[in-house]
Structure formats: structure tokens, C-alpha cells
Design a protein around this motif. Sequence first.
Motif, PDB file in Angstrom:
ATOM      1  N   CYS A  55       0.841  -1.200   0.000  1.00 12.57           N
ATOM      2  CA  CYS A  55       0.000   0.000   0.000  1.00 12.57           C
ATOM      3  C   CYS A  55       0.881   1.257   0.000  1.00 12.57           C
ATOM      4  N   PRO A  56       1.020   1.905  -1.146  1.00  9.04           N
ATOM      5  CA  PRO A  56       1.882   3.088  -1.228  1.00  9.04           C
ATOM      6  C   PRO A  56       1.466   4.223  -0.290  1.00  9.04           C
ATOM      7  N   ALA A  57       0.179   4.416  -0.097  1.00 10.23           N
ATOM      8  CA  ALA A  57      -0.278   5.520   0.763  1.00 10.23           C
ATOM      9  C   ALA A  57       0.116   5.268   2.212  1.00 10.23           C
ATOM     10  N   CYS A  58      -0.118   4.063   2.695  1.00  7.11           N
ATOM     11  CA  CYS A  58       0.243   3.749   4.084  1.00  7.11           C
ATOM     12  C   CYS A  58       1.758   3.710   4.261  1.00  7.11           C
ATOM     13  N   ARG A  59       2.469   3.219   3.246  1.00  5.65           N
ATOM     14  CA  ARG A  59       3.930   3.194   3.315  1.00  5.65           C
ATOM     15  C   ARG A  59       4.476   4.613   3.431  1.00  5.65           C
ATOM     16  N   GLU A  60       3.892   5.538   2.686  1.00  4.66           N
ATOM     17  CA  GLU A  60       4.328   6.938   2.756  1.00  4.66           C
ATOM     18  C   GLU A  60       4.063   7.512   4.148  1.00  4.66           C
ATOM     19  N   ASP A  61       2.892   7.207   4.716  1.00  6.55           N
ATOM     20  CA  ASP A  61       2.588   7.654   6.080  1.00  6.55           C
ATOM     21  C   ASP A  61       3.598   7.081   7.070  1.00  6.55           C
ATOM     22  N   HIS A  62       3.927   5.814   6.912  1.00  5.23           N
ATOM     23  CA  HIS A  62       4.886   5.154   7.796  1.00  5.23           C
ATOM     24  C   HIS A  62       6.257   5.822   7.703  1.00  5.23           C
ATOM     25  N   GLU A  63       6.727   6.015   6.483  1.00 10.63           N
ATOM     26  CA  GLU A  63       8.038   6.629   6.289  1.00 10.63           C
ATOM     27  C   GLU A  63       8.084   8.037   6.879  1.00 10.63           C
ATOM     28  N   SER A  64       7.033   8.809   6.676  1.00 12.02           N
ATOM     29  CA  SER A  64       6.980  10.173   7.217  1.00 12.02           C
ATOM     30  C   SER A  64       6.968  10.173   8.736  1.00 12.02           C
ATOM     31  N   LEU A  65       6.135   9.308   9.316  1.00 12.38           N
ATOM     32  CA  LEU A  65       6.045   9.251  10.775  1.00 12.38           C
ATOM     33  C   LEU A  65       7.350   8.768  11.378  1.00 12.38           C
ATOM     34  N   ARG A  66       7.947   7.752  10.789  1.00  9.01           N
ATOM     35  CA  ARG A  66       9.210   7.243  11.325  1.00  9.01           C
ATOM     36  C   ARG A  66      10.301   8.307  11.248  1.00  9.01           C
TER      37      ARG A  66
END
Length: 76
Positions: A55-66
Motif C-alpha cells: 500500500c503506497p499511501a500507508c507506506r508513505e505515512d509510515h516513512e513520514s512518521l518514522r
Amino acid sequence: MMVYEELVTRLLGPGESELSCEACFEQLDRYVDLQVAGEDADARVPGMRAHLRGCPACREDHESLRAFVEADGGEL
């Protein structure tokens, strides 16, 4: 070669169970906290890794939050 593997995973789905986007959103803070703390986040939040791969959208959220948490000294 990695591009082909990612494409195949997206087309066929993961070979393991994964979370929904809603469950991912609910568990993302905890998952990132565990990762930053050096704990086995994948064992504690099963299905998250598979979902983030597909899921690109959730992956982007994960990367940003991390990145935010790591820049802030590891505290959410």
C-alpha cells in the motif's frame, strides 16, 4: 530486479496475512514506536509489514512518521 518483485507482490498480493488500511492507521504509531525502540515490531503487529509493502499511501505515512519520530529523538 526489485521493481519486478514489487510489481508481482502488488498484483498477486502478499504471501502472508496483512492488515487493512484502517487497521494500519490504528496501529501505525505503535508500530513506529516499536521500530524506533529496536523491538520486533513485525512480531508485535502482525500483518503490518505486508500491508506497507503493498500500500503506497500507508507506506508513505509510515516513512513520514518514522522520520519525524527519529528526528524528534525517538518520542512520539
